[in-house]
Motif scaffolding. Structure first.
Motif: not given
Length: 357
Positions: A58, A63, A263
């Motif tokens: 993420a 991300g 994410a």
């Protein structure tokens, strides 16, 4: 056997018991240490390792671009808003339905309580995905009830359909939680308030409801998390109502962007943590403690029709809908195309069990 005391010792010294020396030994019991170590290893493997991989993906370049776009891209902001709204509605509606069932089961006087309890738990044994398909068959654009019977042109896809299906699927969790709390409330509290001249409504809002506040808040939090984390139902019934779970799924399977999917998944955790903190803060301020000891006796069952009839009507209507939906799930397995071609067939079972269409 005679008891001999040392004449040089004081009575206090003679009667003082020996200190308990096994506490530290119990804490260092090898079997306990091994069990704790195994549990820690399992948690690290099942939770810690996947979460660390998720966080690393993420916060990569792709991300971080998703995180930045959340504050600049109107489409992403709308997805976050859709997710929060869905979770709030599922939490409120599911907790309300669960409370009505629990209140009827514990505090109302009527026949068939055992049957009501069993029917209330029916959604627990079936996957929510089956409920979504049955809902489309019954209430979709060409639904058996909406189109064929009532002649209505309704659209079950979107927020309304999702709230209905998720509430039907997860409300038994709130029901079981609140039913246990209602059964454990001390009836002497209601009796004391009644002796002081309080009405039934005042007793409910000033005695019963505050004692149930932790259970209500906990049920809401659990249903909120279940609502925003569900993937199957938004994929089937979501339509153009996109939430974070489906957005993360599309990012991974459709866009082949694992970092963006991670994410979106992290963003899915943030609302759950925020609601958890708010719930903890609110229940901490509203905490009520009973000092009456172990509950004794049973609460007086309500027989007044002004309260009993409306609650039973709502509960009965919800039971009828539940039975209809799950009967459609069962019957659909024996029909060629449920709602379109209702000819009996076993081809679906042959295909699933033997791969023969």
């Amino acid at each position: 056997m005679a008891l001999t005391l040392d004449p040089t010792s004081t009575p206090t010294q003679a009667l003082t018991p020996a200190p308990h020396r096994r506490t530290r030994g119990t804490r260092r019991d090898p079997s306990v240490m091994i069990i704790v170590a195994v549990v820690v290893v399992i948690l690290v493997l099942l939770l810690g390792l996947p979460m660390s991989k998720l966080v690393m993906a993420a916060f990569s370049a792709e991300g971080l671009a998703v995180f930045t776009g959340m504050f600049t891209n109107p489409a992403n902001l709308r997805v976050v808003g859709n997710t929060m709204l869905l979770g709030l509605l599922v939490g409120v509606c599911g907790t309300l339905v669960g409370f009505l069932f629990a209140f009827a089961q514990v505090r109302l006087k009527f026949r068939g309580k055992r049957l009501l309890h069993l029917l209330a738990l029916v959604p627990v044994v079936a996957p929510p995905f089956a409920v979504a398909t049955a809902t489309i068959t019954l209430f979709g654009r060409s639904g058996v009830i909406t189109s064929s019977l009532l002649g209505l042109n309704t659209d079950v896809y979107g927020l309304g359909g999702l709230v209905f299906v998720l509430t039907l699927s997860f409300s038994p969790v709130a029901y079981m939680n609140l039913k246990g709390m209602l059964e454990n409330l001390d009836p002497s509290l209601d009796e004391a308030a009644s002796d002081l001249g309080a009405s039934k409504a005042r007793i409910f809002f000033t005695v019963t409801l505050p004692m149930l506040a932790p259970g209500i808040a906990g049920s809401f939090l659990l249903l909120f998390v279940e609502g925003i984390a569900d993937l199957a139902n938004p994929l089937v019934l979501g339509g153009d109502y996109t939430v974070l779970s489906t957005r993360a799924y599309i990012a991974v399977t459709g866009e082949f962007n694992v970092q963006a999917g991670a994410a979106y998944s992290i963003l899915l955790i943030i609302p759950a943590l925020l609601v958890f903190l708010v719930q903890r803060y609110w229940t901490g301020k509203k905490q009520v403690t009973s000092v009456t000891g172990k509950p004794s006796g049973r609460a007086e069952l309500i027989t007044a029709p002004t309260l009993r009839i409306p609650v039973l009507v709502v509960v009965s209507a919800w039971i009828v809908v539940t039975i209809t939906v799950y009967a459609t799930v069962v019957a659909g397995g024996f029909l060629k195309v449920p709602g379109v071609n209702n000819e009996f067939t076993l081809d679906h079972f042959r295909f699933v069990l033997a791969g023969i269409g």
